[in-house]
Write an enzyme that holds these catalytic residues in place. Structure first.
Site, short mmCIF file in Angstrom:
data_model
loop_
_atom_site.label_atom_id
_atom_site.label_comp_id
_atom_site.label_asym_id
_atom_site.label_seq_id
_atom_site.Cartn_x
_atom_site.Cartn_y
_atom_site.Cartn_z
N HIS A 16 0.59 -1.12 -0.12
CA HIS A 16 0.06 -0.08 -0.12
C HIS A 16 1.04 1.01 0.21
CE1 HIS A 16 -3.41 -1.48 0.97
NE2 HIS A 16 -3.52 -2.97 1.99
N GLU A 59 -7.39 -12.18 6.28
CA GLU A 59 -7.39 -11.49 5.80
C GLU A 59 -8.84 -11.05 5.23
OE1 GLU A 59 -5.14 -7.77 5.24
OE2 GLU A 59 -3.90 -8.91 3.69
C1 3PY Z 1 -5.03 -5.45 7.10
O1 3PY Z 1 -4.71 -4.60 8.07
O2 3PY Z 1 -5.41 -5.25 6.85
C2 3PY Z 1 -3.34 -5.20 7.76
O3 3PY Z 1 -2.92 -5.68 5.68
C3 3PY Z 1 -2.15 -5.33 8.54
O4 3PY Z 1 -1.61 -5.61 7.62
MG MG Z 2 -4.70 -5.58 4.85
#
Ligand code: 3PY
Ligand code: MG
Length: 264
Positions: free
Chosen positions: A46, A150
């Protein structure tokens, strides 16, 4: 060949704590390498960090006796190959949501017979203080492979994903995980779906004999996660630390709050 102390710690069941480097700047890598963290992850997902800047940071971090890791921009063989071949000691791969995606990570990061990593490069051997032949023979024992959980798809497929051979750790991205659950991005919350997802990843990681990790916002949260059994803990980022302190000072001096904030 130098050892990867972070991988060794995780394999011994110990916690290992580091932070994210998000600024496209080798000077901040050099300064952060003197702070005391076990590892520093150069963040290419990012940020404006290029492969070239990342390679220079890996060299500086490794020379300081700290373990250089890279979060790749996305789960592709090209990304993984380029950061490992330029001297990262390990990878953090975002959004691994299926067994096939986890297998692709291992194929890109491990040399045969475990995977299909391509032979080439010089910086990897230099950063490990060895010659390329020794590096090729021993890299599978030293390179740290971390996949990210995630997304709700990764939680649902956790058993399939975390049982793929060749993975060392699973790292929860709490912000994306909240987002995929329809909640506002956050490092932590009491939302039941989030709490259950985190517990499920921890349990499934343990069952599959790999380390669990998570990104947290501060030292207190890191200690709490370690007490729960998490081992691979990222605390905020260098930009987060800098801005939080700067905002605190600006507030104390009554200079107002312009709202700038970097979480990681
Ligand atoms: C998130 O919190 O989505 C991340 O990628 C943290 O590194
Ligand atoms: Mg992330």
């Amino acid at each position: 060949m130098k050892k990867n102390n972070v991988r060794a710690k995780l394999q011994r069941g110990e916690p290992s704590i580091g932070t994210w480097l998000t600024l496209p700047d080798t000077t901040s890598a050099q300064l952060m390498a003197a702070v005391g963290f076990d590892w520093l992850t150069v963040e290419l997902e990012h940020t404006p960090v290029t492969f070239e800047t990342a390679a220079q940071s890996f060299a500086i971090i490794a020379a300081s006796g700290v373990v250089p890791l890279a979060r790749v921009p996305w789960n592709t063989g090209e990304n993984i190959k380029r950061v490992l071949d330029t001297g990262a000691y390990g990878i953090v791969v975002p959004m691994v949501n299926s067994r096939a995606e986890a297998e692709a990570v291992v194929n890109a990061a491990r040399y045969a017979p475990l995977g299909k990593r391509s032979i080439g490069g010089q910086m990897h051997a230099v950063n490990f203080g060895t010659d390329p032949g020794t590096y090729y023979a021993k890299a599978n024992d030293e390179i740290l492979v971390v996949i990210m959980a995630e997304h709700i798809e990764a939680i649902e497929a956790a058993e399939d994903i975390l049982s793929v051979p060749g993975i060392d750790a699973v790292f929860i991205g709490p912000n994306d995980l909240h987002n995929s659950l329809g909640k506002a991005p956050a490092f932590d919350s009491e939302h039941k779906e989030f709490v259950d997802a985190v517990a499920h990843i921890l349990k499934t990681a343990r069952k599959n004999n790999i380390a669990a990790g998570i990104h947290v916002i501060d030292a207190a949260a890191a200690q709490r996660r370690v007490a729960e059994g998490f081992q691979f803990i990222a605390v905020a980022s260098e930009a987060g630390f800098m801005l939080n302190k700067a905002q605190e000072v600006a507030r104390q001096l009554g200079l107002g709050n312009k709202g700038a904030v970097a979480k990681y």
